[in-house]
Design a protein around this motif. Structure first.
Motif, mmCIF file in Angstrom:
data_model
loop_
_atom_site.group_PDB
_atom_site.id
_atom_site.type_symbol
_atom_site.label_atom_id
_atom_site.label_comp_id
_atom_site.label_asym_id
_atom_site.label_seq_id
_atom_site.Cartn_x
_atom_site.Cartn_y
_atom_site.Cartn_z
ATOM 1 N N UNK A 117 34.278 38.605 27.789
ATOM 2 C CA UNK A 117 35.159 38.946 28.909
ATOM 3 C C UNK A 117 34.508 38.549 30.232
ATOM 4 N N UNK A 118 35.369 38.307 31.203
ATOM 5 C CA UNK A 118 34.909 37.939 32.533
ATOM 6 C C UNK A 118 34.220 39.130 33.180
ATOM 7 N N UNK A 119 33.203 38.870 33.979
ATOM 8 C CA UNK A 119 32.604 39.956 34.754
ATOM 9 C C UNK A 119 32.795 39.676 36.242
ATOM 10 N N UNK A 120 33.775 38.828 36.538
ATOM 11 C CA UNK A 120 33.990 38.421 37.924
ATOM 12 C C UNK A 120 34.607 39.537 38.761
ATOM 13 N N UNK A 121 33.986 39.815 39.884
ATOM 14 C CA UNK A 121 34.542 40.741 40.863
ATOM 15 C C UNK A 121 35.175 39.906 41.961
ATOM 16 N N UNK A 122 36.475 40.016 42.148
ATOM 17 C CA UNK A 122 37.120 39.150 43.131
ATOM 18 C C UNK A 122 36.855 39.591 44.567
ATOM 19 N N UNK A 123 35.589 39.608 44.946
ATOM 20 C CA UNK A 123 35.239 39.952 46.328
ATOM 21 C C UNK A 123 33.835 39.474 46.584
#
Lengths: 412, 111
Positions: B91-97
């Motif tokens: 799964x992605x661990x991207x924080x959109x900030x």
């Protein structure tokens, strides 16, 4: 290699004459003038809008004084909003021959075409006297973009361009990558590569701005089709494009028209500042190439998989193809076959070295496929930018260009 | 650092960076096939084509998935060497900030 020496000390790898329309109404006359000459020698650029634009004015200033440009003919209808006198004065001050043809004053279409052709012929003779001087890899500005990508682009052509960038940056060339909208998910990795933490935050902020801009337009970055092609996360998709930047430290963040002050790797932020006003950040690959050229790019490395054919006015484009099938099908258009990596015939490092060698050869005068075919694409539309922030060029202590300093905000 | 998989790996697998724990597939592989990965045999659990990826070695649930020398997600299950690495186990661990960077927690584990 040898370069064409300009008064500002920059060196060009080509010596083209530009014919520049300053409103769409002057486009036909400018095109007819250009058509009388060889596409590698006389090229057409321009801005179609009638309303004035600070961005377009700045862009044409940078493009008309690009080191690959030797002379300029400006073609005006006469009543458009563009400030042609300011542009003409700036080009003249750069030491280049420059003339303005105003169609309403010259007596219409036919008279303007003949006047323009005569001016270009005279300028072409003068350009024969342009001084040639020794030029080094450290004098080169190289941009990169991708377009018409496929599932192989992120495995072959893009990382191979990254390898070439590493080699060029190691020789103190200026290398520029761009398209912050395709870097969503790479922020933390990119920030860690910045030469200062403040620059790292500025790099991350430019990606956040792009994410917000594209969200406003209603275009999410990660589509279901991406997973069908083997891409698992937004980070992975973006890394495929980001791989073009290689592994060097990131020396700065620039915006269109900012010429980097010294050798190193730079991110070009192409997404407009402020609220969404003029639509897409860049409507087509050529708009990005033009912005790279406005930042001084002598040539552009173009990663493609499905097969783009574009070249560019002013600066050559080197096409790096991601797979052998497209390379063979479009052999006349492709300069480098990175598909050999998939075929087990070459490594990323091999193709990176090949791209670097071709970059030097093109700088020495070898024509690219798109130049050979007469491609001279160009586009310029309305956009608006704020100047770069104070943290964006931390390495600019030497070779600091006044035109960049003027556009920088004072630290608060 | 060579970016080519060791000569003891199947030539349909591409190592993009020495730090990676996945290999990109450059030509199709079939489920049940045995692949040579850096001298060891591994069995492919799912067929996949170009652009997909398999584990370079065993990966534990919670481990970062590293490709291009960068973290591209986190394993949600144990993954055996040679098994497909995709949306079913990552799964992605991207924080959109930009918060992760601003907090100073933005260092990639690979740097």
């Amino acid at each position: 290699m040898q370069g064409f020496l300009r008064n500002d000390g920059r060196k060009g790898i080509r010596n083209v004459t530009l014919v520049v329309f300053l409103v769409e109404c002057a486009h036909h006359v400018a095109r007819q003038i250009t058509a009388r000459f060889a596409p590698q020698e006389v090229q057409l650029i321009g801005f179609p809008g009638c309303y004035p634009s600070e961005y377009a004015q700045m862009m044409l200033e940078r493009l008309c004084t690009h080191p690959n440009v030797g002379a300029v003919v400006l073609v005006s209808l006469g009543c458009e909003g563009f400030n042609k006198l300011a542009l003409g004065d700036l080009v003249a001050a750069s030491g280049r021959p420059v003339e303005i043809v105003t169609i309403q004053g010259a007596g219409g279409t036919r008279a303007s075409i003949e006047a323009g052709v005569g001016l270009v012929e005279t300028m072409r003779e003068e350009l024969g006297d342009t001084p040639r001087v020794e030029m080094d890899v450290s004098d080169l500005v190289v941009g990169t973009i991708c377009g018409g990508s496929d599932g192989a682009s992120g495995l072959t052509s893009s990382p191979a361009i990254g390898r070439a960038f590493d080699r060029l940056v190691a020789q103190d060339a200026i290398c520029i990558f761009e398209e912050t909208g395709e870097l969503i998910g790479c922020e933390t990795h990119m920030a860690a590569r910045a030469v200062t933490p403040e620059l790292g935050r500025a790099l991350a902020a430019s990606v956040a701005k792009a994410a917000e801009y594209y969200a406003t337009l209603g275009y999410p970055s990660f589509a279901p089709g991406n997973a069908d092609g083997g891409l698992t996360t937004i980070e992975e998709k973006s890394m495929g494009a980001y791989a073009k930047s290689g592994r060097s430290q990131i020396a700065g963040l620039i915006k269109p028209g900012d010429v980097p002050p010294n050798g190193g790797l730079y991110l070009l932020d192409v997404v407009p500042d402020g609220e969404v006003r003029f639509g897409f950040p860049n409507i087509v690959d050529t708009a990005e190439i033009v912005e790279l050229i406005a930042c001084g790019a002598h040539l552009t490395l173009f990663s493609t998989g499905r097969g783009s054919v574009v070249g560019s006015a002013i600066s050559p484009v080197i096409k790096v193809c991601s797979n052998s099938a497209t390379y063979r099908r479009m052999a006349d258009d492709m300069d480098i076959n990175a598909g050999r990596i998939l075929d087990g015939e070459a490594t990323l490092d091999d193709v990176g070295a090949e791209i670097e060698q071709l970059t030097v050869a093109v700088a020495e005068g070898r024509t690219t496929c798109s130049e050979e075919l007469g491609h001279t694409e160009f586009i310029l539309t309305y956009k608006s930018f704020e100047p770069i922030g104070p943290a964006c060029l931390p390495t600019a202590a030497t070779g600091w260009r006044s035109d960049i300093r003027d556009r920088q905000e004072e630290p608060s | 650092m060579s970016a080519n998989p060791a000569s003891t790996s199947d030539d349909r697998l591409l190592l993009l960076d020495g730090q990676d724990n996945v290999l990109a597939i450059t030509r199709a592989v079939r489920a049940g096939e045995t692949l040579l990965i850096e001298g060891a045999s591994a069995t492919v659990d799912r067929g996949a084509g170009i652009g997909f990826k398999v584990a370079r070695h065993a990966i534990k649930a919670g481990d970062p998935i590293v490709k291009y020398g960068a973290v591209i997600g986190v394993a949600t299950a144990d993954i055996a060497g040679g098994h497909l690495v995709h949306t079913h186990n990552v799964e992605s661990r991207y924080l959109p900030s930009t918060e992760a960077v601003a907090r100073g927690t933005g260092k990639d584990s690979t740097d």
